[in-house]
Design a protein around this motif. Structure first.
Motif, mmCIF file in Angstrom:
data_model
loop_
_atom_site.group_PDB
_atom_site.id
_atom_site.type_symbol
_atom_site.label_atom_id
_atom_site.label_comp_id
_atom_site.label_asym_id
_atom_site.label_seq_id
_atom_site.Cartn_x
_atom_site.Cartn_y
_atom_site.Cartn_z
ATOM 1 N N GLU A 52 40.828 44.964 40.176
ATOM 2 C CA GLU A 52 41.142 45.756 38.909
ATOM 3 C C GLU A 52 41.833 44.947 37.802
ATOM 4 O OE1 GLU A 52 40.486 48.594 37.026
ATOM 5 O OE2 GLU A 52 40.835 49.811 38.972
ATOM 6 N N GLN A 53 42.543 43.821 38.291
ATOM 7 C CA GLN A 53 43.075 43.136 37.226
ATOM 8 C C GLN A 53 41.981 42.216 36.552
ATOM 9 O OE1 GLN A 53 46.656 40.645 37.928
ATOM 10 N NE2 GLN A 53 46.867 41.906 39.806
ATOM 11 N N ASN A 54 40.971 41.794 37.226
ATOM 12 C CA ASN A 54 39.927 41.091 36.668
ATOM 13 C C ASN A 54 39.040 42.001 35.949
ATOM 14 O OD1 ASN A 54 39.484 38.056 37.537
ATOM 15 N ND2 ASN A 54 40.644 39.224 39.107
ATOM 16 N N ASN A 78 43.843 43.762 28.276
ATOM 17 C CA ASN A 78 44.541 43.171 29.275
ATOM 18 C C ASN A 78 46.046 43.255 29.002
ATOM 19 O OD1 ASN A 78 42.845 42.819 31.469
ATOM 20 N ND2 ASN A 78 43.453 40.347 31.362
ATOM 21 N N SER A 79 46.344 43.355 27.719
ATOM 22 C CA SER A 79 47.638 43.213 27.375
ATOM 23 C C SER A 79 48.432 44.532 27.660
ATOM 24 C CB SER A 79 48.087 43.135 25.824
ATOM 25 O OG SER A 79 47.803 41.576 25.517
ATOM 26 N N ALA A 80 47.780 45.848 27.504
ATOM 27 C CA ALA A 80 47.995 46.958 27.692
ATOM 28 C C ALA A 80 48.521 47.177 29.393
ATOM 29 C CB ALA A 80 47.147 48.074 27.332
ATOM 30 N N PRO A 179 34.232 38.366 40.329
ATOM 31 C CA PRO A 179 32.795 38.022 39.325
ATOM 32 C C PRO A 179 31.539 38.244 40.046
ATOM 33 C CG PRO A 179 34.187 36.227 39.257
ATOM 34 C CD PRO A 179 34.889 37.128 40.362
ATOM 35 N N LEU A 180 31.595 38.133 41.566
ATOM 36 C CA LEU A 180 30.293 38.765 42.325
ATOM 37 C C LEU A 180 29.987 40.002 41.995
ATOM 38 C CD1 LEU A 180 30.748 36.326 45.226
ATOM 39 C CD2 LEU A 180 29.484 35.875 43.157
ATOM 40 N N THR A 308 40.705 36.495 31.648
ATOM 41 C CA THR A 308 40.186 37.575 30.984
ATOM 42 C C THR A 308 39.104 36.742 30.028
ATOM 43 O OG1 THR A 308 42.301 38.457 30.838
ATOM 44 C CG2 THR A 308 40.734 39.061 29.136
ATOM 45 N N LEU A 309 39.131 35.615 29.401
ATOM 46 C CA LEU A 309 38.600 35.036 28.509
ATOM 47 C C LEU A 309 37.287 34.199 28.883
ATOM 48 C CD1 LEU A 309 40.994 33.936 25.727
ATOM 49 C CD2 LEU A 309 39.231 36.087 25.714
ATOM 50 N N MET A 310 37.339 33.889 30.436
ATOM 51 C CA MET A 310 36.255 32.898 30.620
ATOM 52 C C MET A 310 34.904 33.564 30.649
ATOM 53 S SD MET A 310 35.634 29.895 31.714
ATOM 54 C CE MET A 310 37.425 29.212 32.516
ATOM 55 N N PRO A 311 34.499 34.701 30.890
ATOM 56 C CA PRO A 311 33.204 35.189 30.954
ATOM 57 C C PRO A 311 32.699 35.049 29.273
ATOM 58 C CG PRO A 311 34.264 36.676 32.244
ATOM 59 C CD PRO A 311 35.339 35.841 31.863
ATOM 60 N N THR A 312 33.619 35.543 28.554
ATOM 61 C CA THR A 312 33.429 35.431 27.058
ATOM 62 C C THR A 312 33.307 34.125 26.433
ATOM 63 O OG1 THR A 312 34.986 37.658 26.897
ATOM 64 C CG2 THR A 312 34.201 36.244 24.863
#
Length: 482
Positions: A52-54, A78-80, A179-180, A308-312
């Protein structure tokens, strides 16, 4: 919130004897089959917490495509979540010290499952932001309570490994499989889930499934013996110790022969009805609370920003959404190895030594990623190395947190320190998004590397707790000074 208490003025030799007897009983018993079953139940819930965090990171590229939002707004989601986790951790910690760890664990599962369902139905960014806040309340409370429970159930020799296993399943396996899970939703299952622009909703929706654990928790999961003793519930404490020794979990309603491990006349004065938040920063606890809070703040700021940002980041470099999520999964293999490594060495090396090695490794690998991750092999290799060190660090700090406080405020203290540390994700994630939008890859990883060096500095002011029972660390001083 106000949590007030009055402390007994005189020493309590009966309480001291009972506390020492409990520690000796748990340590002599070892890690039984019941311990393993309890660990499995708690770990299963935390595994879904980490998925859920991911979730925001996984749906980030899809939300950008569907709603036209930027990396900064993804970070704000994610901050929220993490701001609510700080509130959930503090409130749940206080409630766990008042009403029991087991009950609060089940309530938090329900809260975050309901939040996940609402996220799946969110019609716009504003409501999704609110619903992620609900998710965060449950996540923060469950993680803090789970850490406290495992520390209190465990013998000294196995305590670090037990709490570390929580992060192996959560931060390690959970981060690896998240990610999977995203690839499954956006890839293989996408044609079966209807409109492509709404596929991300199913990613949130399926995370309601852990709600079934609540029934199991309520029926089979016992309360920790340390909490029960501190509350003066001696019969229940002996029942839980009997269950642990016998190696079999039984329903709460079943009558069993109970062995009298602990004999005392009643409450031993360890757990007040209410506590003050100022107690976490009292003269005896102030230095450790500030040191570990700061360490956790820095490591969480770096870890969650990158998760949070890696996929982006990968999509911005030309990879597709599915490929970006898939590469993230490969890098998360390092998370699993790092958490496993920390679990193995946790009982053999000092906490602060492991933290020193992992913070330096995380800082160096983050800077290297920003400078040299220009090809697929270097992206995957340096990304996995970075994840290895941050999970090694995170796992060790999780084991450290519940060792800082006496039983009477352990849930509350763990929740407060973990929540203060979690503000790192609240503050840093949107900043990281804006840094990436404005200055690119090298700038964001240089920033993250600096955060880990600050974590190293802060950790040097914390106490060394490896190899000591919770009673030696806290209870004997707590009772003896009265």
């Amino acid at each position: 919130m106000t949590f007030t208490s009055s402390q007994p003025e005189q020493a309590d030799p009966e309480g001291l004897r009972a506390s020492r007897k409990l520690a000796a009983t748990i340590d002599t018993m070892g890690f039984t089959r019941s311990h393993r079953l309890i660990l499995l139940l708690i770990v299963f819930g935390v595994f879904f917490d980490v998925i859920e965090q991911n979730a925001v990171g996984l749906v980030g590229p899809a939300l950008q495509e569907s709603w036209g939002i930027g990396a900064g707004q993804i970070g704000l989601l994610n901050s929220a979540t993490f701001f609510a986790m700080t509130i959930g951790g503090i409130v749940s910690g206080a409630l766990a010290d008042r009403f029991g760890r087991r009950n609060v664990l089940a309530i938090n599962l329900l809260v975050y499952a309901c939040g996940a369902l609402l996220c799946a139905l969110a019609p716009n960014f504003g409501l999704l932001l609110i619903f992620r806040t609900i998710v965060g309340l449950g996540l923060g409370g469950e993680l803090s309570t789970a850490i406290t429970m495992l520390a209190e159930f465990s013998p000294t020799r196995f305590r670090a490994a037990a709490v570390s296993t929580l992060n192996v399943a959560g931060g390690g396996i959970g981060n690896f499989l998240a990610p999977l899970y995203g690839m499954l939703i956006f890839g293989s299952l996408a044609p079966l889930l209807g409109s492509s622009e709404n596929t991300w909703r199913w990613l949130f929706g399926f995370l309601v499934l852990p709600v079934v654990l609540i029934v199991v928790f309520r029926r089979y999961l016992p309360e920790t013996p340390r909490y029960l003793l501190a509350k003066g519930r001696i019969d229940e404490c002996n029942r839980t110790l009997t269950i642990l020794e016998n190696g079999r979990l039984v329903p709460r309603t079943r009558t069993i022969p109970v062995k009298r491990f602990i004999e005392t006349s009643g409450a031993i004065g360890l757990t007040p009805e209410k506590v003050r938040i100022s107690e976490i920063f009292s003269a005896r606890l102030r230095r450790r609370s500030i040191a570990v809070s700061t360490t956790y703040f820095m490591l969480t700021a770096g870890q969650i920003s990158i998760l949070t940002l890696m996929p982006t980041i990968l999509v911005s470099q030309g990879f597709s959404i599915v490929a970006g999520v898939g590469y993230t999964a490969v890098m998360q293999a390092g998370s699993l190895l790092g958490a496993l490594f920390a679990a193995v060495i946790g009982s053999r090396f000092k906490r602060r030594s492991v933290i020193a090695v992992s913070t330096i490794g995380a800082a160096c690998s983050a800077i290297a990623f920003g400078l040299f991750a220009t090809t697929t092999p270097t992206v995957l290799g340096l990304g996995a190395l970075f994840q290895f060190f941050i999970l090694m660090l995170n796992t060790t700090v999780w084991a450290w947190l519940p060792e800082l406080f006496p039983t009477r405020i352990r849930g509350f203290g763990t929740g407060v320190v973990k929540s203060i540390g979690g503000l790192g994700a609240v503050i840093m994630t949107p900043i990281a998004g804006f840094i990436f939008d404005a200055w690119g890859l090298s700038a964001i990883f240089a920033t993250v590397g600096s955060l880990y060096l600050l974590a190293l500095l802060a950790s040097r002011f914390g106490p060394e707790t490896a190899g000591l029972s919770l009673e030696e660390l806290n209870e004997e001083a707590e009772i003896g000074r009265r």
